[in-house]
Design an enzyme around this catalytic site. Structure first.
Site, PDB file in Angstrom:
ATOM      1  N   CYS A   4       0.856  -1.195   0.000  1.00  0.00           N
ATOM      2  CA  CYS A   4       0.000   0.000   0.000  1.00  0.00           C
ATOM      3  C   CYS A   4       0.887   1.238   0.000  1.00  0.00           C
ATOM      4  CB  CYS A   4      -0.927  -0.010   1.205  1.00  0.00           C
ATOM      5  SG  CYS A   4      -0.036   0.253   2.726  1.00  0.00           S
ATOM      6  N   LYS A 614       1.733 -14.648  23.322  1.00  0.00           N
ATOM      7  CA  LYS A 614       0.301 -14.908  23.400  1.00  0.00           C
ATOM      8  C   LYS A 614      -0.112 -16.157  22.611  1.00  0.00           C
ATOM      9  CE  LYS A 614      -3.942 -13.639  24.510  1.00  0.00           C
ATOM     10  NZ  LYS A 614      -4.320 -13.991  25.899  1.00  0.00           N
TER      11      LYS A 614
HETATM   12  C1  F6R Z   1      -2.373 -18.434  30.447  1.00  0.00           C
HETATM   13  C2  F6R Z   1      -2.489 -18.554  29.011  1.00  0.00           C
HETATM   14  C3  F6R Z   1      -2.093 -19.846  28.360  1.00  0.00           C
HETATM   15  C4  F6R Z   1      -3.081 -20.198  27.242  1.00  0.00           C
HETATM   16  C5  F6R Z   1      -2.577 -21.419  26.460  1.00  0.00           C
HETATM   17  C6  F6R Z   1      -3.544 -21.828  25.386  1.00  0.00           C
HETATM   18  O1  F6R Z   1      -2.832 -17.210  30.890  1.00  0.00           O
HETATM   19  O2  F6R Z   1      -2.883 -17.642  28.352  1.00  0.00           O
HETATM   20  O3  F6R Z   1      -1.980 -20.878  29.286  1.00  0.00           O
HETATM   21  O4  F6R Z   1      -4.329 -20.445  27.806  1.00  0.00           O
HETATM   22  O5  F6R Z   1      -1.324 -21.121  25.886  1.00  0.00           O
HETATM   23  O6  F6R Z   1      -3.740 -20.786  24.479  1.00  0.00           O
HETATM   24  P1  F6R Z   1      -4.971 -20.768  23.488  1.00  0.00           P
HETATM   25  O7  F6R Z   1      -6.208 -20.653  24.318  1.00  0.00           O
HETATM   26  O8  F6R Z   1      -4.750 -19.589  22.620  1.00  0.00           O
HETATM   27  O9  F6R Z   1      -4.931 -22.070  22.758  1.00  0.00           O
END
Ligand code: F6R
Length: 619
Positions: A4, A614
């Site tokens: 872009c 995350k």
């Molecule tokens: C703890 C946390 C992790 C996630 C785990 C699974 O606070 O965030 O234990 O719950 O890594 O992640 P998802 O739900 O994205 O598969």
């Protein structure tokens, strides 16, 4: 990641929104007509380091760009190991998520041809290889074809990867390829985007398109072309509209995303219930494309998930077994595949994941499907790999969760799993309609009960955190649905306040863990209600007495007005009266606040705890 008019700006804002996925280094690469080499800048540490560096010495204007925030898998966090990595001639830059498993072999081959490596990453191997293949194509055809070069490289790699690349000889395109790692396209007007998550481009467009497994994509300002790795066109890529605004992924005046997201617990519960009933009040799960006959025949549920999501599954086990009278096993996704689980076409595997990209969970569900079981995903992220590869999906409508520690997603996951349980009870006729409706009414009351905790217990919790800030360890105990809540409370404290914490079933206390209790040891206990069948309540109270007798400092989570708790606990976080099976939805809230307060008092970054990311997109 973008083709872009303002690629650096788009990359930097996208990286800001995606920083929660990895934050040990960040970098960008730009290409524009007339450039002899791609322009690359990368820095170890948080995105702010890169921003400061770019402010000190700006990069030239460009037409396309790619950007990356890293969570180190291969090579320590450093400027050199940060992405993008460049080809030997500096004309191509790439960014990569995942792990390339045959990188060592490819590297040796390249080294034997004289290639020199400056980093310890698998990504640099892919960059050098892409450069080599791109030059071969130029020799073959007389013109550059980055898209074809990336497809050829994708066919040579094993492991997990999403790779994006730019080439200064083709400064109007960004190309990408994915295998076992996420990639979505943002469809703009006169501009297009690529991101590992829609958050990367939601500020520019809410129109998105999925890229499937083993597909490659080429975007320019006005075109998006998708093919498989052999170059065959893919015409049926699924399009969707992102159902949240960019503002939902901003702090909006809160000191941290975690604080904001805990305060969104009530909304997450309410939104996950929304639109799931017909005029008669029966549950309708529109997104769940599994036939009624199949549901009727389900004779076992296996929940596969990791971390917090697995604790939501454990809570649901108590409720679903009680309502539907079929066994529910909860299995950590990374253990599931390796123990030869018993799966039949009548087993329903429920994959719970906030991000929808957790590799361990994705691998577990693939295994379940290969064995002929149906998989239903409970997921918070539209278009993510886990819902895409499942037979059906039940979305939690918690909105984007940015803080690394999961909070609002946990309560939404419990609600979604409960809806599934009640739906199965409705379909299989294991409960009367009135009973189901009664529970649904009680579920609809939960947002206001959670709100009560947020409004009335936050001060109490903060006070306790101040008192406990120097504690070196904690024990968390619970029974029945309080047990997974104890595990979740313990996990929150470990991951953001870096405190050694053990969560366990209160009944286990005298089988070993009580030896840990010494004068002043903080013990957090989830106390079930004394109403109704109160055997468990009395047993948990006895547990409190036992640890108190050994000098523990006790914090109880208990029902308003519980007289026994007042007598024995040093601190109480009160819960409003609610049915036992629904109590985890409120009991976890003070524990989320407690972990956050402890982390803040210790001066830690509550949104980005050390060593974590995350989305765990590697196994
Ligand atoms: C703890 C946390 C992790 C996630 C785990 C699974 O606070 O965030 O234990 O719950 O890594 O992640 P998802 O739900 O994205 O598969």
């Amino acid at each position: 990641m973008t083709a872009c008019g303002k690629p650096l700006e788009v990359c930097m804002q996208g990286l800001g929104r995606l920083e929660y996925r990895g934050y040990d280094s960040a970098g960008v690469a730009l290409a524009a007509p007339g450039m002899d080499l791609v322009a690359v800048r990368k820095k170890a540490g948080r995105l702010d380091n890169l921003k400061a560096d770019l402010a000190r010495s700006p990069l030239p204007d460009a037409t396309v760009g790619i950007g990356h925030t890293r969570w180190a898998t291969n090579g320590e966090p450093s400027d050199t190991n940060a992405h993008p990595h460049v080809s030997a001639d500096g004309k191509i830059a790439i960014i990569h998520n995942g792990i390339i498993e045959n990188a060592s072999k490819l590297k040796m081959d390249l080294q034997s041809e004289g290639y020199v490596f400056s980093s310890g990453t698998d990504t640099e191997v892919a960059a050098k290889l892409l450069g080599k293949v791109a030059n071969t194509i130029i020799e073959e055809t007389g013109k550059p074809d980055l898209f074809e070069a990336l497809r050829r490289v994708a066919r040579m790699l094993t492991g997990a990867f999403t790779i994006l690349a730019v080439d200064c000889r083709q400064p109007d395109i960004v190309v990408g390829a994915r295998h076992d790692s996420p990639l979505v396209v943002g469809l703009g007007e006169g501009e297009n985007f690529l991101g590992s998550d829609v958050a990367a481009f939601v500020a520019y467009t809410k129109h998105a398109m999925e890229i499937g497994q083993d597909q490659a994509v080429c975007i320019s300002g006005d075109q998006v072309i998708v093919t498989d790795f052999n170059g065959n066109p893919v015409k049926d890529s699924k399009r969707f509209t992102v159902d949240w605004d960019a503002s939902a992924a901003e702090k909006g005046g809160w000191p941290s995303f975690m604080d904001k997201e805990i305060h969104e617990d009530p909304e997450a519960v309410a939104n996950t219930l929304l639109g799931r009933f017909d005029d008669q009040g029966d549950i309708v799960l529109d997104e769940v494309h599994i036939g009624l006959d199949v549901f009727r025949q389900v004779d076992k549920i296996i929940v596969v998930a990791c971390g917090t999501a697995s604790y939501a599954g454990m809570v649901a086990k108590y409720a679903i077994e009680h309502w539907v009278r079929i066994p529910v096993e909860v299995e950590l996704a990374h253990e599931f595949r390796y123990r030869d689980p018993i799966l039949t076409p009548r087993t329903l595997v429920v994959a719970i994941s906030q991000s929808g990209e957790t590799m361990d969970t994705l691998m577990a569900l693939r295994h379940a499907r290969e064995q002929g079981s149906r998989v239903l995903a409970i997921c918070n992220t539209q278009g993510a790999s886990i819902p895409r590869e499942s037979d059906a999906v039940l979305y939690t409508h918690a909105g984007p969760e940015i803080a690394v520690a999961s909070t609002k997603a946990f309560v939404a996951q419990i609600v979604a799993a409960y809806l599934l349980g009640l739906y199965l009870a409705q379909v299989k006729g294991t409960m009367y309609r009135d009973e189901i409706r009664h529970i649904l009414e009680q579920l609809k009351d939960m947002p206001q009960k959670i709100q009560w905790v947020l409004d009335n217990q936050a001060g109490n919790v903060e006070q306790a955190a101040k008192q406990m800030v120097s504690a070196h360890s904690f024990l968390f105990l619970g029974r029945h649905v309080g047990y997974p809540v104890a595990l979740e409370g313990a996990l929150k404290l470990k991951e953001i306040a870096y405190t050694f914490t053990e969560g366990f079933a209160a009944g286990e206390l005298k089988h070993g863990p009580i030896a840990l209790v010494d004068a002043g040891e903080p013990v957090v206990v989830i106390v079930p209600s004394a109403r109704g069948r109160n055997i468990l309540h009395n047993k948990v109270i006895s547990g409190i007495e036992e640890v108190k007798a050994r000098g523990a400092f006790t914090i109880a989570v208990a029902e308003l007005g519980d007289p026994d708790v007042e007598q024995y606990a040093d601190v109480v976080f009160w819960r409003p009266v609610c049915p036992t099976l629904l109590s985890p939805l409120v009991d976890v809230v003070p524990l989320q606040l407690f972990a956050m307060d402890m982390a803040m008092l210790k001066g830690y970054d509550v949104d980005k705890p050390r060593n974590l990311a995350k989305s765990v997109t590697v196994e």
